[in-house]
Design a protein around this motif. Structure first.
Motif: not given
Ligand SMILES: NC(=O)c1ccc[n+]([C@@H]2O[C@H](COP(=O)([O-])OP(=O)(O)OC[C@H]3O[C@@H](n4cnc5c(N)ncnc54)[C@H](OP(=O)(O)O)[C@@H]3O)[C@@H](O)[C@H]2O)c1
Length: 317
Positions: A71-72, A83-85, A114-115
């Motif tokens: 994620i940006e 963010i970063t996930r 989803a993560p």
């Protein structure tokens, strides 16, 4: 941003396209690390009529549905995503979809991703998104598979089929039979199905029934052709709409047996289930080949050749 675009001859080539812009509320911007190829991409790239129902006609046209990345940026209303996930998902099969995943970024609803667990690679996640979701939603929601059920997967060596064989087991199926071509019998047996060569055995004569669910992953058969293999309240589930499906639906009207079509959706809960199975090693996504930006055309040609066992991943990192 960088992307793979279709040139005037509909060849996929690396190029630059406009950045995606700001994410609307409830959406995240994902920097794509990996994608995967599906028959839907072949339909989009060829410009076929069916391809026009799978995404919008845009110029430039960026193909690709599956993605896994980081994620940006997050808009408001995305819940616990940050963010970063690392996340994965797939773009919708819809005429309204103007994006392709063979690009640096996609903008997607937060509830459609989803993560990705730390132990799961981006290529594996991307290559699981569409076909894993199709198999899960087809068997569980449309087929209503129950623990102890018996399942026949028609086309068990492809992307959807290789996930369906394993997911049927994970949903508690007692037995899974999978049809494939002769060269892929060992591959299908390794996934956990009893393999049957569809060129030697007509579908209606497949041993191992009666089946509670016949999942026609290849969309190569019909309810009419295999209904006698079903239990009295069994379900035939296909992956493609068409005139044959309408006939099947009419044929089944006076029967307790059901006919259904799965239309895959990118859903957070289902993706999380797939990620969990991948992380614990219960589900495997067989990657036949990995291509990169320069070799997407070769990946599509391999997919079209029918030689693929499992999935083709695209490394965009
Ligand atoms: N409805 C949805 O939401 C949805 C979602 C995803 C995919 N799909 C559709 O589902 C289909 C399968 O997708 P996929 O990703 O699994 O494709 P794929 O990876 O290209 O696999 C195709 C499979 O079809 C098998 N096959 C070909 N001819 C067959 C026949 N006559 N009898 C039995 N099996 C046969 C192949 O077996 P061999 O290679 O062993 O010959 C292979 O296992 C495609 O049409 C795709 O567009 C629909």
């Amino acid at each position: 941003m960088r992307a793979i675009v279709l040139d005037p001859d509909r060849e996929p080539v690396p190029d630059l396209v406009p950045d995606p812009g700001l994410a609307p509320d409830g959406h995240v911007v994902v920097r794509v690390e990996a994608a995967a190829l599906n028959p839907a991409d072949l339909k989009v790239v060829s410009g076929s009529v069916s391809g026009r129902f799978l995404r919008a006609r845009t110029d430039p046209l960026v193909p690709g549905f599956d993605f896994s990345g980081v994620i940006e940026a997050c808009a408001a209303g995305v819940g616990d995503l940050r963010i970063t996930r690392r996340v994965f998902g797939h773009l919708p099969y819809s005429r309204a979809n103007e994006q392709g995943s063979l690009a640096d970024f996609v903008v997607v609803p937060a509830d459609a991703v989803a993560p990705v667990s730390d132990d799961v690679g981006h290529r594996t996640a991307a290559a699981t998104a569409t076909t894993g979701s199709t198999a899960l939603q087809g068997l569980r929601d449309v087929g209503r598979l129950r623990p102890g059920g018996r399942v026949l997967v028609n086309g068990a060596s492809g992307g959807v089929g290789s996930h369906a064989v394993q997911i049927a087991r994970l949903l508690g199926a007692e037995a899974v039979v999978g049809t494939c071509s002769a060269a892929k019998m060992d591959f299908v047996a390794g996934l956990g199905a009893e393999p049957v060569d569809y060129r030697r055995t007509p579908l209606a004569e497949t041993p191992g029934g009666p089946f509670d669910v016949i999942f026609d992953a290849a969309a190569a058969a019909s309810y009419r052709a295999c209904r006698r293999l079903l239990t009295p309240d069994g379900a035939y589930v296909t992956t493609l709409p068409g005139p044959g499906l309408l006939l099947d639906l009419m044929w089944a009207v006076f029967s307790r047996r059901r006919v259904g079509l799965v239309v895959v959706e990118s859903r957070r809960a289902d993706l999380a289930q797939l990620d969990g199975w991948l992380a614990e090693g219960a589900l495997r996504t067989p990657i036949d080949t990995t291509v990169d930006r320069e070799t997407v055309a070769e990946g599509l040609a391999r997919l079209a050749s029918g030689a693929v066992q499992g999935k083709i991943a695209v490394d965009l990192s």
